[in-house]
Design an enzyme around this catalytic site. Structure first.
Site, mmCIF file in Angstrom:
data_model
loop_
_atom_site.group_PDB
_atom_site.id
_atom_site.type_symbol
_atom_site.label_atom_id
_atom_site.label_comp_id
_atom_site.label_asym_id
_atom_site.label_seq_id
_atom_site.Cartn_x
_atom_site.Cartn_y
_atom_site.Cartn_z
ATOM 1 N N LYS A 1 0.813 -1.216 0.000
ATOM 2 C CA LYS A 1 0.000 0.000 0.000
ATOM 3 C C LYS A 1 0.858 1.283 0.000
ATOM 4 O O LYS A 1 2.061 1.227 -0.149
ATOM 5 C CB LYS A 1 -0.949 -0.032 1.203
ATOM 6 C CG LYS A 1 -1.835 -1.268 1.267
ATOM 7 C CD LYS A 1 -2.697 -1.441 0.039
ATOM 8 C CE LYS A 1 -3.775 -2.485 0.171
ATOM 9 N NZ LYS A 1 -3.369 -3.785 0.678
HETATM 10 C C1 LIG Z 1 -9.400 -2.569 -1.970
HETATM 11 C C2 LIG Z 1 -8.856 -3.148 -0.712
HETATM 12 N N1 LIG Z 1 -9.495 -2.896 0.439
HETATM 13 C C3 LIG Z 1 -9.049 -3.399 1.606
HETATM 14 C C4 LIG Z 1 -7.917 -4.175 1.674
HETATM 15 C C5 LIG Z 1 -7.481 -4.731 3.001
HETATM 16 O O1 LIG Z 1 -6.294 -4.203 3.486
HETATM 17 P P1 LIG Z 1 -5.393 -5.077 4.456
HETATM 18 O O2 LIG Z 1 -4.540 -5.968 3.612
HETATM 19 O O3 LIG Z 1 -4.575 -4.094 5.239
HETATM 20 O O4 LIG Z 1 -6.303 -5.864 5.327
HETATM 21 C C6 LIG Z 1 -7.229 -4.479 0.504
HETATM 22 C C7 LIG Z 1 -6.046 -5.336 0.564
HETATM 23 O O5 LIG Z 1 -5.266 -5.499 -0.290
HETATM 24 C C8 LIG Z 1 -7.702 -3.937 -0.726
HETATM 25 O O6 LIG Z 1 -7.070 -4.196 -1.889
#
Ligand SMILES: Cc1ncc(COP(=O)(O)O)c(C=O)c1O
Length: 420
Positions: free
Chosen positions: A218
């Site tokens: 991210k």
């Molecule tokens: C669009 C989207 N929302 C939420 C998430 C969730 O994030 P995390 O990996 O920190 O749980 C992701 C994970 O890649 C994502 O691509």
């Protein structure tokens, strides 16, 4: 005995992988090919983060220091111009906190884009809230305002909108207005877009609650991590209530997370990662963490799902926050290269909506399906290995039918790196 054999087998496989990598590198040297390409993960890690991780590993005395976490949370809230922020082990857990805060109950329905990561619907599933998918538009890959109303029923309680790839979603204001009209709550998924702005304010501040991710692919990274925010004091109290119910990760897990800061830096960021990555992989590869477990891809709740972010990662997060704006500037500058490329080659540029500032986590483009199926053309012509988010419309392995734009994005959307 069985475990020892398994460990030895894994060790041998890691050595073989290193051998294969270095043989490939030798071929690249001989043919004059570049040894590294821009990475898609952990590109905001620098040697200061690695030194901090090493320091934290050497001194474990303050691993349970909640004031380090509180400090990270208040720095994030101030930077994001949000009143309240709480840090969790992942964006998906921060989403679970949002679901709890909104008081969504079993049987309630929530509208979710039919082009997302499986951990998003999972969070609702784990709370027995029914996910009703709605198609996306192909300008910014957000929920298409024109499709939402048909999905609203008497049981609908909330809409989850997302800002994908670092873009502010096309129908942001219209979705928030529609939700108000129907008395629905808005959850903003800002996992890809930390720092993007709309009308002078950071995304996440228009809806009722929002969540961000600091997972290693991210905008900024704590390897694993997520933050829930709100500007509403009552919802903040409920977020806090959820927060108090979940534990910190165990010491062994924190040790792995910190080692992953070091591992990721040498594997994905260091200019000499083509060989240093392998050295560090041999040393600490057994501590490598994966973001989404196989059970999660199948919709099963992992045993240690709901956890807070602990002090060592919060310290890394605070350090990352010092650099996030300059990295986001660099992403925007790098994206211009892809703008020119699109203009030159007749591809549609992603839409930057009026009054918005994107952060270009990745630069998404719709290409011919065969160019998504096999991306070696991009390596040969452009020297990059594009990402393929999303492989299925409920990435990475689930599919829901009946959403033509989501299908098109699955078939054609690749994304270029925006940091090198
Ligand atoms: C669009 C989207 N929302 C939420 C998430 C969730 O994030 P995390 O990996 O920190 O749980 C992701 C994970 O890649 C994502 O691509």
């Amino acid at each position: 005995m069985k475990n020892t054999l398994k460990a030895e087998y894994i060790e041998i496989r890691r050595f073989l992988k290193v051998g294969k990598n270095q043989a490939r590198n030798l071929k690249k040297i001989l043919s004059g090919e570049p040894l590294v390409t821009p990475s898609l993960v952990s590109m905001t890690l620098d040697s200061d983060d690695v030194n901090l991780a090493k320091k934290l590993l050497a001194d474990r005395g303050k691993w349970d220091d909640s004031s380090t976490v509180e400090s990270f949370e208040s720095k994030f809230a101030a930077w994001n111009s949000s009143k309240y922020a709480l840090a969790f082990m992942a964006g998906r857990v921060a989403l679970s906190a949002c679901i709890y805060a909104l008081g969504l109950r079993p049987g309630d329905e929530v509208i979710v884009p039919a082009y997302t990561c499986v951990v998003v619907p999972n969070a609702f599933k784990f709370a027995s809230v029914k996910v009703v998918y709605s198609d996306i538009e192909l300008d910014t890959y957000g929920l298409d305002i024109n499709r939402i109303e048909a999905r609203i029923t008497s049981k609908t309680r909330a809409i989850l909108l997302h800002h994908l790839y670092g873009l502010v979603c096309r129908d942001y204001q219209a979705i928030v207005d529609l939700a108000k009209h129907y008395n629905l709550k808005v959850i903003e998924d800002c996992a890809h877009s930390t720092g993007a702005e709309f009308r002078g304010q950071k995304v996440g501040n228009l809806g009722d609650v929002a969540f961000y991710s600091s997972e290693h692919s991210k905008i900024f990274t704590t390897i694993q991590g997520g933050i829930a925010t709100t500007n509403n004091p009552e919802l903040a109290t409920k977020l806090e209530e959820y927060y108090q119910q979940v534990p910190y990760p165990k010491v062994g897990w924190l040790d792995k997370q910190l080692h992953n800061v070091i591992l990721d830096f040498y594997k994905f960021k260091h200019p000499q990662r083509w060989w240093l990555g392998d050295i560090w992989d041999l040393r600490y590869g057994h501590k490598q963490l994966i973001s989404t477990t196989l059970e999660e891809t199948k919709g099963i709740r992992p045993k240690h799902y709901g956890q807070k972010m602990a002090a060592p990662l919060a310290a890394i997060g605070s350090n990352q926050l010092l650099k996030i704006d300059s990295y986001n500037d660099r992403r925007r500058k790098y994206a211009k290269r892809w703008d020119y490329w699109c203009e030159e080659h007749g591809y549609r540029k992603p839409t930057v909506i009026q009054d918005s500032i994107p952060v270009y986590l990745r630069y998404p483009i719709l290409v011919e399906p065969e160019k998504k199926r096999n991306t070696t053309w991009a390596y040969k012509k452009l020297g990059v290995i594009p990402g393929v988010w999303f492989r299925t419309n409920i990435h990475p392995s689930q599919t829901v039918e009946g959403f033509p734009n989501a299908d098109k994005a699955v078939e054609c959307c690749i994304n270029f790196p925006c940091l090198n």
